[in-house]
Enzyme design. Structure first.
Site, PDB file in Angstrom:
ATOM      1  N   GLU A  66       8.901  -2.346  -6.289  1.00 25.43           N
ATOM      2  CA  GLU A  66       8.693  -2.833  -4.920  1.00 25.43           C
ATOM      3  C   GLU A  66       7.556  -3.837  -4.879  1.00 25.43           C
ATOM      4  OE1 GLU A  66       6.855  -0.471  -2.029  1.00 25.43           O
ATOM      5  OE2 GLU A  66       5.623   0.643  -3.430  1.00 25.43           O
TER       6      GLU A  66
ATOM      7  N   ARG B 159       1.106  -7.317  -4.191  1.00 26.14           N
ATOM      8  CA  ARG B 159       1.046  -6.561  -5.459  1.00 26.14           C
ATOM      9  C   ARG B 159       2.480  -6.203  -5.828  1.00 26.14           C
ATOM     10  NH1 ARG B 159      -0.897  -1.323  -4.337  1.00 26.14           N
ATOM     11  NH2 ARG B 159       1.187  -0.625  -4.869  1.00 26.14           N
TER      12      ARG B 159
ATOM     13  N   ASN C 170       4.268  -5.010  -2.402  1.00 26.99           N
ATOM     14  CA  ASN C 170       3.406  -4.652  -1.267  1.00 26.99           C
ATOM     15  C   ASN C 170       2.624  -5.880  -0.822  1.00 26.99           C
ATOM     16  OD1 ASN C 170       3.623  -1.581  -1.060  1.00 26.99           O
ATOM     17  ND2 ASN C 170       3.310  -1.913  -3.244  1.00 26.99           N
TER      18      ASN C 170
HETATM   19  N1  LIG Z   1      14.055   4.771  -9.008  1.00 32.81           N
HETATM   20  C1  LIG Z   1      12.953   5.442  -9.359  1.00 32.81           C
HETATM   21  N2  LIG Z   1      12.840   6.004 -10.589  1.00 32.81           N
HETATM   22  C2  LIG Z   1      11.714   6.691 -10.941  1.00 32.81           C
HETATM   23  N3  LIG Z   1      10.653   6.888 -10.134  1.00 32.81           N
HETATM   24  C3  LIG Z   1      10.715   6.358  -8.889  1.00 32.81           C
HETATM   25  C4  LIG Z   1      11.848   5.600  -8.440  1.00 32.81           C
HETATM   26  N4  LIG Z   1      11.607   5.192  -7.184  1.00 32.81           N
HETATM   27  C5  LIG Z   1      10.387   5.664  -6.864  1.00 32.81           C
HETATM   28  N5  LIG Z   1       9.843   6.362  -7.869  1.00 32.81           N
HETATM   29  C6  LIG Z   1       8.545   7.061  -7.837  1.00 32.81           C
HETATM   30  O1  LIG Z   1       8.136   7.219  -6.485  1.00 32.81           O
HETATM   31  C7  LIG Z   1       6.946   6.472  -6.204  1.00 32.81           C
HETATM   32  C8  LIG Z   1       6.993   5.890  -4.812  1.00 32.81           C
HETATM   33  O2  LIG Z   1       8.125   5.057  -4.663  1.00 32.81           O
HETATM   34  P1  LIG Z   1       8.047   3.610  -4.061  1.00 32.81           P
HETATM   35  O3  LIG Z   1       9.422   3.060  -4.046  1.00 32.81           O
HETATM   36  O4  LIG Z   1       7.015   2.840  -4.787  1.00 32.81           O
HETATM   37  O5  LIG Z   1       7.607   3.870  -2.559  1.00 32.81           O
HETATM   38  P2  LIG Z   1       6.265   3.597  -1.734  1.00 32.81           P
HETATM   39  O6  LIG Z   1       6.518   2.333  -0.997  1.00 32.81           O
HETATM   40  O7  LIG Z   1       6.184   4.752  -0.807  1.00 32.81           O
HETATM   41  O8  LIG Z   1       5.138   3.495  -2.712  1.00 32.81           O
HETATM   42  C9  LIG Z   1       6.887   5.431  -7.323  1.00 32.81           C
HETATM   43  O9  LIG Z   1       5.571   4.988  -7.531  1.00 32.81           O
HETATM   44  C10 LIG Z   1       7.461   6.243  -8.497  1.00 32.81           C
HETATM   45  O10 LIG Z   1       6.491   7.147  -9.014  1.00 32.81           O
HETATM   46 MG   LIG Z   2       5.033   2.241  -4.355  1.00 35.34          MG
END
Ligand SMILES: Nc1ncnc2c1ncn2[C@@H]1O[C@H](COP(=O)(O)OP(=O)(O)O)[C@@H](O)[C@H]1O
Ligand SMILES: [Mg+2]
Length: 329
Positions: free
Chosen positions: A277, A262, A279
């Site tokens: 990211e 995903r 998954n």
């Molecule tokens: N650079 C960013 N700018 C804005 N929101 C962010 C950013 N990085 C992460 N987030 C917020 O944090 C959440 C989790 O981050 P993510 O990198 O997807 O980690 P995980 O692998 O724990 O899901 C994202 O779904 C988003 O809501």
């Molecule tokens: Mg995430």
């Protein structure tokens, strides 16, 4: 009647997503076509303990294919995939390299950048080389995000708005990994696309997550029932959905993915698509995004499971054909 294919559902695991994994495993078991497949459960407990080497190898002797539903480190990161490869057992989802790449947010971003794909500017920090608040704000502005490089479920992730929060966030993130990312804050919508396939993958409709918290935090994901609204399909203007789907397929191949993944994006007000990211073992409960996105694309939950297992078997066959000995002609 053809002999049933024996599927081992490998679930539970050491990660914070242990409970989600149990729910996903139950849902997969309920939806799988029992006329075609015989299932058995292989549970890894929270300490990773039952996963004694002999126990796991004994259980997998009796299956034809493994469906790993383990999220995060020790499941989604190539470790389990490596073990299954050594044991010569076909398994669902990306292989060792794709799994390991996608688990590491920093390596993922470096490869995407090299592929000309939009990502949030970031700094990689090791616990051995500290950085000051002013250095970060000079490069990335405020607010910014701090996250462990290899984790999921928003654990250890912080949105930082001042120096005090910076110190707390840094300390917390380093509890989970010795490598962290400091990322520029991206203001925008969060959209996701599911991908399925090996050499010729297909992309699903695009969905949107609308967090009801400051960001899509652990609380919003798992603790608060109303923590986020999932919109499937997302309302997207013009050719945005098509662009996101094409980009998802490109990313899937670029990061050596196979089977499933995903791909999660930010979409800013200028309609720029920024990858967040990837998954490789996404949530698999009936209400999880990955199966929901394919359901909206005309592939039912049980058909999706069937296809994933068949993809695992096909990849295994392909790999078996590779030569493992060399004789000088
Ligand atoms: N650079 C960013 N700018 C804005 N929101 C962010 C950013 N990085 C992460 N987030 C917020 O944090 C959440 C989790 O981050 P993510 O990198 O997807 O980690 P995980 O692998 O724990 O899901 C994202 O779904 C988003 O809501
Ligand atoms: Mg995430």
């Amino acid at each position: 009647m053809a002999k049933k294919i024996r599927v081992g559902i490998l679930f539970g695991g050491k990660s914070v997503e242990h409970e989600i994994s149990i729910l996903s495993a139950k849902n997969v078991a309920q939806a799988i076509d029992r006329k075609k497949y015989h299932i058995s459960f292989i549970k890894i407990d929270k300490r990773g303990a039952c996963f004694s080497k002999t126990a796991i190898f004994k259980s997998i002797q009796f299956v034809d294919v493994i469906f790993p539903i383990l999220h995060g480190p020790f499941g989604e990161d190539g470790t389990v995939q490596g073990m299954l490869k050594l044991a010569n057992i076909p398994f669902v989802g990306p292989s060792v390299l794709g799994s390991a790449i996608c688990m590491d947010k920093e390596v993922t971003k470096r490869l995407l950048k090299e592929g000309g794909i939009g990502i949030a500017d970031f700094l990689k920090i090791k616990d051995s080389d500290p950085i000051s608040f002013s250095e970060v704000t000079a490069k990335l502005g405020l607010p910014f995000f701090i996250k462990p490089a290899n984790l999921g479920s928003s654990v250890g992730i912080h949105k930082v708005k001042n120096e005090k929060e910076f110190k707390v966030a840094l300390k917390d993130a380093f509890q989970f990994d010795s490598k962290i990312l400091i990322e520029k804050y991206i203001e925008g919508r969060e959209v996701e696309c599911a991908v399925l396939g090996n050499e010729n993958p297909i992309a699903s409709r695009v969905g949107e997550i609308i967090p009801q918290h400051e960001f899509y935090s652990y609380e919003a994901k798992y603790l608060d029932e109303n923590g986020a609204v999932l919109k499937v399909p997302a309302e997207l203007e013009g050719d945005l959905e098509k662009r996101i789907q094409e980009l998802s397929l490109k990313i899937f191949k670029l990061l050596e993915c196979e089977g499933m993944a995903r791909v999660d994006f930010f979409l800013n007000a200028n309609h720029e698509i920024i990858v967040n990211e990837v998954n490789t073992i996404p949530g698999f409960t009936k209400i999880s995004m990955y199966p929901k996105l394919f359901e909206a694309s005309g592939i039912s939950y049980s058909n999706l499971i069937d296809r994933l297992i068949q993809l695992a078997l096909k990849r295994f066959k392909r790999e078996q054909k590779l030569k493992t000995t060399f004789r000088v002609p």
